[in-house]
Design a protein around this motif. Structure first.
Motif, PDB file in Angstrom:
ATOM      1  N   TYR A  64      -6.483   8.750  -0.087  1.00  0.00           N
ATOM      2  CA  TYR A  64      -6.729   7.278  -0.116  1.00  0.00           C
ATOM      3  C   TYR A  64      -5.505   6.616   0.090  1.00  0.00           C
ATOM      4  N   THR A 122      -5.784  -0.836  -6.819  1.00  0.00           N
ATOM      5  CA  THR A 122      -7.027  -0.555  -6.214  1.00  0.00           C
ATOM      6  C   THR A 122      -6.762   0.693  -5.256  1.00  0.00           C
ATOM      7  N   PHE A 127     -15.219   3.486  -1.851  1.00  0.00           N
ATOM      8  CA  PHE A 127     -14.115   2.559  -1.840  1.00  0.00           C
ATOM      9  C   PHE A 127     -14.576   1.161  -1.337  1.00  0.00           C
ATOM     10  N   PRO A 128     -13.773   0.245  -1.717  1.00  0.00           N
ATOM     11  CA  PRO A 128     -12.586   0.063  -2.651  1.00  0.00           C
ATOM     12  C   PRO A 128     -13.035   0.402  -4.318  1.00  0.00           C
ATOM     13  N   ASN A 148      -8.512   2.499  -1.858  1.00  0.00           N
ATOM     14  CA  ASN A 148      -8.988   2.357  -0.722  1.00  0.00           C
ATOM     15  C   ASN A 148      -9.191   3.443   0.378  1.00  0.00           C
ATOM     16  N   GLU A 159       0.733  -1.154  -0.017  1.00  0.00           N
ATOM     17  CA  GLU A 159       0.001   0.211  -0.077  1.00  0.00           C
ATOM     18  C   GLU A 159       0.836   1.161   0.199  1.00  0.00           C
TER      19      GLU A 159
END
Length: 189
Positions: free
Chosen positions: A72, A90, A105-106, A92, A66
């Motif tokens: 985000y 993606t 989200f996601p 999130n 991440e």
């Protein structure tokens, strides 16, 4: 296919990715070791970056990585199947920024396949450009908490150049600094 990691300043950067005719731009912040995690993740799935390393040097990262992108979190997931690489990105919700549940989200930003070796080469060329432009300490000065991912970079660059793993076990007490420095300086086409 293009990968760039630019505008590295005061703990922010711009990552541009172009794959299969689609263009994306992301803005990771210093709240995560964006480039370091990315490079380690790519090295962890590269078969030539783990064969001669001690267990755990580039351990397989399950579930992706991440990046903190302000409002985000951006999750990168790689699935390698021989020559193919499936990339899923993606967005999130970032609970550090917004604690109210956001129903947007996601959200999948990208899900595509590309050639694994071509993608790796694009990344290595960009890493090569970044380290030669900024230097190891210069990168750290701009990115604040994190250093340039030298270990993953050297392993990936060696794999791209020579199609074999970087043999760190040649010397009993470690690696050859001279070989490492020559690898950093060597141009990659």
């Amino acid at each position: 296919m293009k990968f760039s990691y630019v505008d590295i300043r005061s703990g922010n950067a711009t990552c541009a990715l172009e794959v299969n005719g689609q263009k994306f731009e992301f803005h990771p912040t210093f709240h995560s070791d964006a480039l370091g995690d990315f490079v380690s993740y790519l090295a962890s799935i590269h078969p030539l970056c783990k064969l001669s390393w001690k267990d755990g040097a580039f351990h397989k990262i399950n579930g992706g990585i991440e990046w903190h992108n302000g409002p985000y979190l951006l999750r990168w997931e790689f699935k390698r199947d021989f020559e193919d690489l499936e990339i899923t990105i993606t967005e999130n919700q970032n609970p550090m920024v917004d604690r109210t549940k956001n129903t947007n989200f996601p959200r999948t930003v990208l899900k595509t396949k590309c050639n694994f070796n071509e993608f790796t080469l694009c990344v290595v060329k960009e890493l090569d450009r970044v380290i030669k432009q900024r230097g190891i300490l210069g990168y750290r000065q701009e990115w604040q908490n994190y250093t340039f991912p030298v270990d993953g970079f050297l392993a990936l660059k060696y794999a791209c150049l020579y199609k074999k793993p970087f043999e760190i076990t040649k010397k009993q007490n470690g690696t050859s600094l001279e070989e490492e420095l020559n690898l950093v300086i060597k141009n990659i086409d």
